[in-house]
Design an enzyme around this catalytic site. Sequence first.
Site, PDB file in Angstrom:
ATOM      1  N   CYS A   1      -8.388 -11.764 -21.688  1.00 48.65           N
ATOM      2  CA  CYS A   1      -7.616 -12.673 -22.549  1.00 48.65           C
ATOM      3  C   CYS A   1      -7.278 -13.946 -21.791  1.00 48.65           C
ATOM      4  O   CYS A   1      -7.400 -15.057 -22.325  1.00 48.65           O
ATOM      5  CB  CYS A   1      -6.326 -11.985 -23.011  1.00 48.65           C
ATOM      6  SG  CYS A   1      -6.579 -10.544 -24.064  1.00 48.65           S
TER       7      CYS A   1
ATOM      8  N   ASP B   1       3.455  -5.346  10.085  1.00 48.45           N
ATOM      9  CA  ASP B   1       4.684  -5.785  10.715  1.00 48.45           C
ATOM     10  C   ASP B   1       5.029  -4.700  11.734  1.00 48.45           C
ATOM     11  O   ASP B   1       4.494  -3.590  11.676  1.00 48.45           O
ATOM     12  CB  ASP B   1       5.779  -5.918   9.655  1.00 48.45           C
ATOM     13  CG  ASP B   1       7.131  -6.213  10.256  1.00 48.45           C
ATOM     14  OD1 ASP B   1       7.215  -7.127  11.088  1.00 48.45           O
ATOM     15  OD2 ASP B   1       8.096  -5.506   9.922  1.00 48.45           O
TER      16      ASP B   1
END
Length: 720
Positions: free
Chosen positions: A15, A415
């Site tokens: 869409c 991290d």
Amino acid sequence: MEINKKIIGMSCAGCAANIEKALVGMDGVEKTAINFATESGQFVLRDENVWANVSSKIEDLGFSLSDERKEKDESDDLRKFFISISLSLIIFLLAMGPLKNLPNQKINWLIQMVLALPIWIWIGLSFQKSVISFIKTGQSNMNTLIGIGTSAAYIYSAFVSIFSQTSISLGLTQRVYFEAIGFIISFVFLGHFFETKAKKKAKEALNSLLEIGAKTAWIIKDGVVEEIQIQDVQVGDVLRVRPGEKIPVDGKIVKGRSSIDESMISGEPLPVVKEVGGSVFAGTINGESVLEFKAQKVGKDTFLSQIVTFVENAQNNKPQIQRLADQISGYFVPVVVAIAIATFVLWFLVGPDPRWGNAISNMIAVLVIACPCALGLATPTAVVVATGRASMKGLLIGGGEVIEKGTKINSIIFDKTGTLTEGKPKVVEFKVIEGVDKKKLLSDIASIESYSEHPIARAVVKYAEDEEADFDDPDMFENISGKGLEAEIGESTYLVGNRKLLEEKGVSFKDEFSPSKVGSYVYVSKDGKFVSLLVVGDEIKPEAKKMIQDFHNIGIETWLITGDNEVVAKEVVDELGIHNFVANALPLDKAKYVDQIKSEGKKVVMIGDGVNDAPALAKADLSMAMGTGTDVAINASDVTIVHGDIHKAYEFLVLSRETLKIIKQNLFLSFIYNTLLIPVAAGVLYVFDGPLMSPVFASIAMGMSSISVVANSLRIRNVI
């Protein structure tokens, strides 16, 4: 000029692509970015007069525009699924179950027609709108094919039910397909439920970030302190922040000295000592002392607001992965419609009598056989099984698109604090000089530290508790800001703090020894003599080393990007065998490194747990957050590792690879079924004296295709 709008009615990535395609080349449209995940559109126009044409074009495609930023409630799709499936099961009992032909066939069919009407025209309204849009614009997606198939089946079935004698005279097959309509629409809405839930998550990250900031500030005017709203703070205002309060805006300290928890920026658990001339940032937390600072950046200019803006832009600019089904449907739908029309025309012009009956019956058979029930199930069923299995294993996955992204990853960034390490300061080493009673000394140190609220002090106290040390109240206690503590216990005087404190008090370090661990050093002197050193650090998670090796075994490059210093980062890298590392990285630095690695053509996954990781998480191709971390990191991520077991990151990549493989198998099963049986439904075999495929057989074949897709999807349960 730039206009941002919410776009209502998008049900797939196709869409979004159709809207962009329709606006390309429109006079006055300079740039268009449609984001299916956030249901938003960004339009850069030459001037405001162009907007009327743009909005009209979007509405012609079957979508609507709104300024309302409220996210769609995914429970609406779930509610429609339950209504639709409930009605469908009743229809099924009337069509094929114990209620078949009761009280008689005509009334039975009319009851089915009434029950199927709300499914077709209300719950399936978006599919019918796609058909209208297809007729007007020629652009299609999976909704178009669902709408054409269900509409053809309903109109045919309703005609046969109401005008039974006329249909018999026309030679139409006396068969209705109301149950097929219900099941097709029901399962598509179940898939929509999971997609909507995943899209809603994209905005929650920004809400969590905004909650971090302070709502009010204490301003000093003419020697009077008063509380004002954060939006009223101006650059140049002098503000006061008390112990434990959040710093409201960015600024520079003009009075005071205190330790500040900047973990939201650096990700590191230990506070940073700041004094006059030092910079402070919105959202960080003041420690033990009152500070006064001059506001330098307010509102959208603060460091926290920059992170919010960065995350939002990263999400909006993140490219949407078109599902294979949506890509193919752009070609498949027009082809199916063309075949159905050609089937009707050929049978009507050159087919045997009854021409009307054969032409309509064969055209309906083509549309029913093409109606993508199995295609509609191919992705949702695999995603449901995969996400369900993952949740049982401690992984929360944002949907099928996330699974698809996981299959392309070849680089992974970690991290450090809270991800590869435990994320909590703890004593990792405790050394004393020869001749000192280690247990008695630990008891005295812990007794002193128990009077402090500093994170390092709490870590020492916890260590002493684990060692079953005794506690006593010091006879004298003094907190020396930014340096440590001085206390008396019995006849002994202790200094507990950083090296600078002991040096200022004249303590000699002739007997100093070197620690074997990396971390923050706590020096201890007794009666002017250096006696002990404690190292407060962050231990590596026990499962981290095996996980890194597992990633290397499947050809994935590993990175550590941390806000900690280079010495600590290198120790972690050496112990775990990580390929590359970057130290002293600020939040936006981490995002830049993600971009840099991506620019080399690599697909990157970022794993973190804090606010400081949010920009990098949003920028990565795929993001994972530790469930033990902050809401910001969790909401900005595609995958949440619930219990903090870092090895689950590896399990997710294994699951994603196998799940996408099964989804592709499902799509193959669906399309091969359509490809082989559509010509049969059109009557090709009749030319060679073979049989015609009645819509009844088409409906049965469609059901068998769906069963094969579901059965194949269930194999995912055995992947992890």
